[in-house]
Design a protein around this motif. Structure first.
Motif, mmCIF file in Angstrom:
data_model
loop_
_atom_site.group_PDB
_atom_site.id
_atom_site.type_symbol
_atom_site.label_atom_id
_atom_site.label_comp_id
_atom_site.label_asym_id
_atom_site.label_seq_id
_atom_site.Cartn_x
_atom_site.Cartn_y
_atom_site.Cartn_z
ATOM 1 N N PRO A 184 53.202 -6.461 45.296
ATOM 2 C CA PRO A 184 52.955 -5.085 44.959
ATOM 3 C C PRO A 184 53.684 -4.617 44.167
ATOM 4 C CG PRO A 184 54.609 -5.353 46.921
ATOM 5 C CD PRO A 184 54.105 -6.862 46.179
ATOM 6 N N ALA A 185 53.212 -3.596 42.472
ATOM 7 C CA ALA A 185 53.227 -2.872 42.455
ATOM 8 C C ALA A 185 53.275 -1.065 42.496
ATOM 9 C CB ALA A 185 53.161 -3.238 41.105
ATOM 10 N N VAL A 186 54.082 -0.293 42.561
ATOM 11 C CA VAL A 186 53.700 1.448 42.529
ATOM 12 C C VAL A 186 54.211 1.931 41.537
ATOM 13 C CG1 VAL A 186 55.030 3.291 44.018
ATOM 14 C CG2 VAL A 186 55.147 0.800 44.939
ATOM 15 N N PHE A 187 52.902 1.994 41.573
ATOM 16 C CA PHE A 187 52.793 3.320 40.789
ATOM 17 C C PHE A 187 53.085 5.344 41.097
ATOM 18 C CE2 PHE A 187 50.860 -0.111 39.351
ATOM 19 C CZ PHE A 187 50.814 -0.069 37.659
ATOM 20 N N VAL A 188 53.851 5.492 40.338
ATOM 21 C CA VAL A 188 54.632 7.138 40.934
ATOM 22 C C VAL A 188 54.017 7.924 40.312
ATOM 23 C CG1 VAL A 188 56.166 7.825 41.390
ATOM 24 C CG2 VAL A 188 56.002 5.657 41.921
ATOM 25 N N TYR A 189 53.404 8.885 40.981
ATOM 26 C CA TYR A 189 53.016 10.150 39.857
ATOM 27 C C TYR A 189 53.558 11.519 40.643
ATOM 28 C CZ TYR A 189 49.178 7.106 37.703
ATOM 29 O OH TYR A 189 49.381 6.001 37.759
ATOM 30 N N GLU A 190 54.490 12.371 39.939
ATOM 31 C CA GLU A 190 54.822 13.921 40.143
ATOM 32 C C GLU A 190 53.448 14.929 39.426
ATOM 33 O OE1 GLU A 190 58.634 14.786 39.972
ATOM 34 O OE2 GLU A 190 59.404 12.216 40.347
ATOM 35 N N ILE A 191 53.569 15.668 40.389
ATOM 36 C CA ILE A 191 52.557 16.954 39.832
ATOM 37 C C ILE A 191 53.075 18.054 39.361
ATOM 38 C CG2 ILE A 191 52.653 18.827 41.552
ATOM 39 C CD1 ILE A 191 49.815 19.591 41.989
ATOM 40 N N ASP A 192 52.339 18.152 37.995
ATOM 41 C CA ASP A 192 52.854 19.358 36.715
ATOM 42 C C ASP A 192 52.330 20.875 37.136
ATOM 43 O OD1 ASP A 192 53.560 21.006 34.329
ATOM 44 O OD2 ASP A 192 53.011 19.375 33.324
ATOM 45 N N PRO A 193 53.862 21.348 37.464
ATOM 46 C CA PRO A 193 52.860 22.555 38.634
ATOM 47 C C PRO A 193 51.984 23.446 36.446
ATOM 48 C CG PRO A 193 55.398 23.183 38.459
ATOM 49 C CD PRO A 193 54.405 21.343 38.478
ATOM 50 N N ALA A 194 52.198 23.553 35.345
ATOM 51 C CA ALA A 194 51.477 24.090 34.634
ATOM 52 C C ALA A 194 50.198 23.650 34.384
ATOM 53 C CB ALA A 194 52.568 24.001 33.183
ATOM 54 N N THR A 195 49.910 22.245 34.685
ATOM 55 C CA THR A 195 48.721 21.706 34.815
ATOM 56 C C THR A 195 47.603 21.830 36.013
ATOM 57 O OG1 THR A 195 49.505 19.074 33.998
ATOM 58 C CG2 THR A 195 48.958 21.227 32.014
ATOM 59 N N ASN A 196 48.358 21.784 37.033
ATOM 60 C CA ASN A 196 47.904 21.571 38.255
ATOM 61 C C ASN A 196 47.210 19.668 38.765
ATOM 62 O OD1 ASN A 196 48.131 22.214 40.853
ATOM 63 N ND2 ASN A 196 45.616 22.956 40.763
ATOM 64 N N SER A 197 48.128 18.679 37.592
ATOM 65 C CA SER A 197 47.712 17.277 37.267
ATOM 66 C C SER A 197 49.060 16.509 37.253
ATOM 67 C CB SER A 197 47.211 17.376 36.042
ATOM 68 O OG SER A 197 48.190 17.898 35.008
ATOM 69 N N TYR A 198 48.503 15.098 37.873
ATOM 70 C CA TYR A 198 49.266 14.722 38.197
ATOM 71 C C TYR A 198 50.613 14.148 36.122
ATOM 72 C CZ TYR A 198 48.993 14.374 42.635
ATOM 73 O OH TYR A 198 48.430 14.471 44.322
ATOM 74 N N VAL A 199 51.814 13.757 36.894
ATOM 75 C CA VAL A 199 52.272 12.903 35.207
ATOM 76 C C VAL A 199 52.410 11.609 35.977
ATOM 77 C CG1 VAL A 199 52.674 14.978 33.656
ATOM 78 C CG2 VAL A 199 54.292 14.403 35.840
ATOM 79 N N ALA A 200 52.649 10.592 35.676
ATOM 80 C CA ALA A 200 53.226 9.389 35.337
ATOM 81 C C ALA A 200 54.998 9.503 35.288
ATOM 82 C CB ALA A 200 53.095 8.049 34.554
ATOM 83 N N ALA A 201 54.899 8.820 36.570
ATOM 84 C CA ALA A 201 56.882 9.037 36.750
ATOM 85 C C ALA A 201 57.575 7.680 36.907
ATOM 86 C CB ALA A 201 57.152 9.983 37.970
ATOM 87 N N ALA A 223 44.285 19.527 44.642
ATOM 88 C CA ALA A 223 45.076 20.599 46.081
ATOM 89 C C ALA A 223 46.184 21.022 45.992
ATOM 90 C CB ALA A 223 44.367 19.771 47.501
ATOM 91 N N GLY A 224 47.206 20.399 45.047
ATOM 92 C CA GLY A 224 48.525 20.896 44.827
ATOM 93 C C GLY A 224 49.423 19.568 45.864
ATOM 94 N N ILE A 225 49.240 18.815 45.945
ATOM 95 C CA ILE A 225 49.749 18.359 46.799
ATOM 96 C C ILE A 225 50.875 16.541 45.890
ATOM 97 C CG2 ILE A 225 49.997 14.959 47.834
ATOM 98 C CD1 ILE A 225 47.409 15.786 48.651
#
Length: 207
Positions: free
Chosen positions: A162-179, A147-149
């Motif tokens: 608490p542990a925070v797993f951070v993800y950013e979207i890869d616009p080339a694949t429209n999927s998240y990559v771990a950051a 959906a592009g978030i």
């Protein structure tokens, strides 16, 4: 519910009045249905056309959401707003309810608003509970990314913290990559400057 289960209810408990949503339409529900189904339990989500009901939450879940909401309120740029437990329409049959979202200046805010559009959201956050683990780890990240978030955080309880797993979207694949995975301190420059001591998000009082 299977046809066999429906038959049991019909034949064994004819006096019982069941809500219409017990028997979903063959094509599944659509996002707008959540605003019109009577007596629907609070915080019901729609994922892949099916209703998903929320179980009672643990103290860890509620504590982290409350304290993270307060922390993000102080850090979010002007024009952004931190929203707790409101659904986001991602598609015709997708309307999940993240634990927290941050919406940008383009979002329409008002008392009549019952959900946000995906393009309003710059960050979605899920705090994992035992009953939501598969959805939060697998299905929801796919839906949010498609959906592009642009940013997604998944928060898990690891060794009582608490542990925070951070993800950013890869616009080339429209999927998240771990950051990155953050255990003690969450320090980021996107989607805005963030610096949070994670130990403050969950504090157990000694007896």
């Amino acid at each position: 519910m299977t046809m066999a289960a429906e038959a049991v209810i019909t034949t064994m408990t004819p006096h019982l009045s069941l809500p219409d949503w017990v028997f979903p339409p063959p094509e599944g529900f659509v996002a707008e249905d959540l605003d019109h189904i009577p007596d629907l339990p609070a915080h019901t989500e729609l994922i892949d056309g099916s209703l998903v009901f929320v179980s009672p939450q643990r103290h860890f879940h509620q504590s982290v959401i409350f304290r993270l909401h307060a922390a993000l309120d102080k850090l979010a740029p002007a024009g952004h707003e931190v929203i707790q437990e409101m659904s986001v329409k991602l598609g015709p049959q997708q309307r999940p309810e993240p634990d927290l979202i941050v919406v940008g200046p383009q979002a329409v805010i008002g008392s009549e608003i019952s959900f946000f559009e995906a393009e309003d959201v710059v960050l979605a956050v899920e705090v994992v509970s035992p009953d939501s683990a598969v959805r939060d780890r697998e299905r929801k990240p796919v839906l949010y990314a498609q959906a592009g978030i642009p940013h997604y955080w998944r928060i898990e309880e690891i060794h009582g913290k608490p542990a925070v797993f951070v993800y950013e979207i890869d616009p080339a694949t429209n999927s998240y990559v771990a950051a990155g995975v953050h255990h003690d301190r969450l320090k980021l420059s996107v989607p805005f400057d963030v610096d949070i001591d994670l130990d403050t998000l969950y504090v157990l009082r000694s007896r």
